[in-house]
Design a protein around this motif. Structure first.
Motif, PDB file in Angstrom:
ATOM      1  N   ASP A  32       0.846  -1.258   0.123  1.00 33.52           N
ATOM      2  CA  ASP A  32      -0.109   0.122   0.043  1.00 33.52           C
ATOM      3  C   ASP A  32       0.914   1.142   0.044  1.00 33.52           C
ATOM      4  N   LEU A  33       0.754   1.993  -0.942  1.00 37.99           N
ATOM      5  CA  LEU A  33       1.571   3.203  -1.236  1.00 37.99           C
ATOM      6  C   LEU A  33       1.558   4.246   0.108  1.00 37.99           C
ATOM      7  N   ALA A  34       0.273   4.228   0.617  1.00 35.95           N
ATOM      8  CA  ALA A  34       0.094   5.031   1.528  1.00 35.95           C
ATOM      9  C   ALA A  34       1.189   4.682   2.950  1.00 35.95           C
ATOM     10  N   ALA A  65      10.848   6.172  -6.951  1.00 36.24           N
ATOM     11  CA  ALA A  65       9.738   6.944  -7.833  1.00 36.24           C
ATOM     12  C   ALA A  65       9.104   8.246  -7.285  1.00 36.24           C
ATOM     13  N   ASP A  66       8.876   9.175  -8.372  1.00 38.90           N
ATOM     14  CA  ASP A  66       8.407  10.671  -7.624  1.00 38.90           C
ATOM     15  C   ASP A  66       7.121  10.540  -7.124  1.00 38.90           C
ATOM     16  N   THR A  67       6.859  11.169  -6.098  1.00 44.83           N
ATOM     17  CA  THR A  67       5.637  11.093  -5.243  1.00 44.83           C
ATOM     18  C   THR A  67       5.211  12.510  -4.792  1.00 44.83           C
ATOM     19  N   THR A  68       3.995  12.454  -4.450  1.00 46.06           N
ATOM     20  CA  THR A  68       3.789  13.686  -3.869  1.00 46.06           C
ATOM     21  C   THR A  68       2.848  13.422  -2.666  1.00 46.06           C
ATOM     22  N   GLU A  69       2.662  14.694  -1.788  1.00 50.90           N
ATOM     23  CA  GLU A  69       1.806  14.355  -0.791  1.00 50.90           C
ATOM     24  C   GLU A  69       0.342  15.198  -1.122  1.00 50.90           C
ATOM     25  N   GLY A  70      -0.559  14.386  -1.618  1.00 50.89           N
ATOM     26  CA  GLY A  70      -2.051  15.075  -2.179  1.00 50.89           C
ATOM     27  C   GLY A  70      -2.803  15.019  -0.955  1.00 50.89           C
ATOM     28  N   GLU A  71      -4.083  15.301  -1.362  1.00 52.24           N
ATOM     29  CA  GLU A  71      -5.297  15.368  -0.345  1.00 52.24           C
ATOM     30  C   GLU A  71      -5.478  14.077   0.466  1.00 52.24           C
ATOM     31  N   ASN A  72      -5.072  13.126  -0.459  1.00 56.12           N
ATOM     32  CA  ASN A  72      -5.429  11.695   0.140  1.00 56.12           C
ATOM     33  C   ASN A  72      -4.391  11.113   0.398  1.00 56.12           C
ATOM     34  N   GLY A  73      -3.366  11.697   0.790  1.00 57.27           N
ATOM     35  CA  GLY A  73      -2.077  11.041   1.074  1.00 57.27           C
ATOM     36  C   GLY A  73      -0.978  10.972   0.077  1.00 57.27           C
TER      37      GLY A  73
END
Ligand code: HEM
Ligand code: SF4
Lengths: 107, 555
Positions: A32-34, A65-73
């Protein structure tokens, strides 16, 4: 000028199942990415990648891998990573189905 | 059908035993991925986006019903209930677990199948005309030649670690149904003026990053010289082909850089030393192989059931008119079963569908099945009187789509839904185009039109040779689709021309619709196909339909 570091997670494929997994803070792997460790510092990210690559008998092909912190994690920034964390679009297979199954079991 | 002898079976069992041990060592941590990767690739096992993928060879696309049943078993027992038939007459399983693969290979071995040389820099699965042995326009069944090449190339010690992969196709039809000119090497069975059968050898075709149309290397090769000549050709390339850059390593680049004349001279020179090493054993073997491919006992029977069903049932009639091809034997037909139901994934079949096909082949098809590079299944020998029953059985299995050669009979590679190399998705684009033209009820009116879609420049979906080719790319992190027009996969092979700027994912289907409507406007009549209209008119008028805004701005 060197490009600014963009936040990352470490991802790979599981050795036996071949499915997508992410590296956590405590040196384990999650589906789970979260639950992945969010890496905002470049030097730390490189060290963690070395740590991840140590686990040769569990994973294949670890990378950042590029990732951001969005509204849903945590969210991937590129569509390839979005597909990897979801599954194919022609069938309800892969992660999208597996996570539903897990939810079902938990309920 | 070719049946494995004891030696073949022992060889496979031994290879599978070795691989089982390699998997065990990998899982136990005694092999690193770097060590294990080439070993798994030698056995057709890739790692894709979401899982492993096992690619199983279907040599020259020919299958018995027992083999098809085994493909169904693999799909059901170790995968998610389906398999994907590819443009190279292979089947791919998208979800196996590493530790299940040795069992899968053992199950395949029992029916004389395997995944050897479906990957890596080897001579890959030899492909052939999918109507082989049935087509009315062929000189002879090309499969014995394909089988001879398969046996010669399998585990050939000189050709296991080449500069790059090597793909061979064989055909004997007046029409080319095997895309001969897109292969590294192709064998076309021909007859010379003296009435002797021999081989025309084509070389240096290929798609991918640098698409090239194959050229004639030898116009007429006597029968007994085939293997030494191919061996010389592969050997010259293996020696002088570039190993510094994998994008320049295929034989098409070698032939291009060396020049056809000089390349031919080198082959001739090599041939002088190779020829004497072939003692003629290969010719004895060829005679043995031919016996395996003896035609079935065709029966002579009336076709009244067919005639009355054809008159009475419009759905049957439409399917007959679209999916059947003339057979060489009187009273028989070649049936192409579409794996392109509108909205489904091109080339996918469920385990139940595979079993239904196997049963139909047993009941009505002399136990033979074929897989086409167009990702459909063929029942090569069906007597006309059995066609109504075959159609009914296909309906039961939801395999009765009447769209062969039409706009919804699309080739699509796995693209970003599965493939780790992809730059964009291909499957959903195919699904949406097929669904859209089905809604419009236009496809029979549009007539013969081939759309081919690849999810990256490697061109596994043959986009370069589609009448309309679609190439999915990644443009600054967004899927973008480039259209090429006028490609041709037949004997008049042509690489399509780029039409202009690409389209976003949600713009590609409307763009294709504009293009096809444009064709309907431009054609001289229903007899003029898309490709013919394109050849008559050139790119410009089609472009005007694809890019109406630019046209308006320019005006
Ligand atoms: C894991 C999935 C796959 C991988 C990694 C893969 C890889 C590649 C690569 C790298 C090339 C370019 C070769 C070159 O230009 O030297 C290629 C070409 C090709 N592949 Fe695939 N492919 C995959 C799946 C498929 C599938 C599903 C098909 C059939 C639908 C296919 C059929 C072909 C064909 C026909 C070509 C072009 C002919 C040529 O080799 O020039 N491949 N593939
Ligand atoms: S064309 Fe590209 S995306 Fe499609 S299967 Fe081949 S390598 Fe994968």
């Amino acid at each position: 000028m060197p490009r600014a570091f963009t936040p990352k997670v470490i991802t790979a494929n599981a050795l036996i199942e071949g499915d997508v997994i992410y590296f956590t803070k405590d040196d384990t792997w999650t589906r789970d990415l979260a639950c992945a460790e969010y890496l905002t510092d470049e030097a730390h990210a490189q060290v963690r990648l070395l740590d991840a690559e140590q686990q040769v008998d569990l994973v294949v092909g670890a990378y950042l891998a590029d990732t951001t912190e969005g509204e849903n994690g945590l969210e991937p920034t590129h569509f390839r990573e979005e597909f990897r964390r979801t599954g194919p679009s022609n069938y309800f297979h892969g992660k999208q189905a597996d996570s539903k199954q897990q939810d079902g079991q938990a309920a | 059908m070719y049946h494995y002898n004891d030696f073949d079976k022992a060889f496979l069992a031994e290879r599978n035993r070795q691989f089982r041990a390699q998997v065990e060592r990998r899982v136990a941590g005694n092999l690193t991925e770097e060590e294990f990767r080439p070993l798994r690739l030698m056995n057709g096992l890739y790692l894709q986006l979401h899982a492993y993928m096992l690619r199983v060879a279907i040599p020259y696309g020919s299958l018995s019903s027992a083999q098809m049943d085994t493909l169904a078993l693999l799909a059901e027992k170790w995968d998610k209930g389906y398999g994907h038939f590819t443009t190279r007459q292979n089947i791919q399983y998208n979800w196996p677990k590493l530790t299940d693969v040795p069992d899968m290979l053992d199950a395949l071995g029992k029916v004389g199948m395997h995944a050897i040389q479906t990957s890596g820099n080897t001579i890959r699965n030899v492909t052939a005309d999918h109507f082989a042995g049935a087509a009315a326009d062929e000189l002879e069944d090309p499969r014995p030649v394909a089988e001879l090449i398969r046996q010669w190339s399998t585990d050939h010690p000189e050709f296991q670690f080449m500069g790059r992969k090597f793909k061979i196709a064989v055909s004997a039809g007046a029409q080319d149904r095997a895309v001969l000119k897109a292969h590294d090497l192709a064998v076309r069975i021909v007859k010379n003026d003296a009435g002797e059968i021999g081989y025309q050898i084509l070389v240096g075709g290929g798609l991918g990053r640098t698409p090239m149309v194959g050229k004639v290397l030898n116009d007429f090769l006597p029968r007994e010289d085939l293997l030494p000549y191919i061996e010389s050709t592969v050997s010259v390339w293996n020696q002088i082909g570039r190993r510094d850059n994998k994008y320049k390593a295929r034989i098409k680049i070698t032939v291009h850089e060396t020049g056809l004349e000089e390349f031919r001279a080198k082959v001739e020179e090599r041939y002088a030393t190779v020829r004497p090493t072939f003692s003629g054993v290969d010719q004895d073997l060829f005679e043995d192989i031919k016996a395996h491919f003896a035609p079935p006992a065709f029966r002579n029977a009336p076709t009244v059931e067919f005639d009355s069903a054809y008159d009475a049932n419009p759905l049957f009639r439409s399917w007959v008119d679209t999916n059947l091809t003339t057979h060489r034997a009187p009273g028989y037909s070649i049936v192409t079963v579409s794996l392109k139901k509108h909205g489904e994934t091109p080339g996918d079949a469920t385990a139940d569908q595979m079993r239904a096909l196997a049963q139909i082949a047993r009941d009505y098809g002399h136990d033979e099945l074929r897989i086409s590079h167009e990702q459909n299944v063929i029942l090569p020998h069906v007597h006309k009187s059995d066609l109504p029953a075959v159609y009914a059985a296909l309906r039961e299995a939801d395999l009765h789509t009447a769209n062969i050669g039409l706009i919804s009979d699309i080739i699509a590679c796995p693209g970003m839904d599965y493939c780790a190399l992809a730059t964009a998705r291909a499957i959903p684009v195919a699904q949406q185009i097929a669904t859209r033209f089905d809604e419009l009820k236009l496809e029979h009116d549009i007539g013969h039109l081939q759309i081919k879609i690849s999810g990256c420049i490697n061109a596994c979906g043959h986009h370069h040779v589609g009448h309309i080719g679609i190439l999915g790319l990644d443009r600054a992190g967004v899927e973008n689709y480039q259209i090429t027009l006028g490609g041709d996969a037949t004997w008049n092979a042509e690489i399509g021309q780029r039409a202009g700027p690409g389209f976003a994912y949600d713009e590609i289907v409307p763009a294709i619709e504009r293009l096809v409507n444009g064709y309907l406007d431009l054609r001289e009549g229903p007899e003029e196909t898309f490709l013919e209209a394109y050849r008559r008119l050139g790119l410009a008028p089609f472009k005007a339909h694809l890019y109406p805004e630019t046209q308006a701005n320019a005006a």
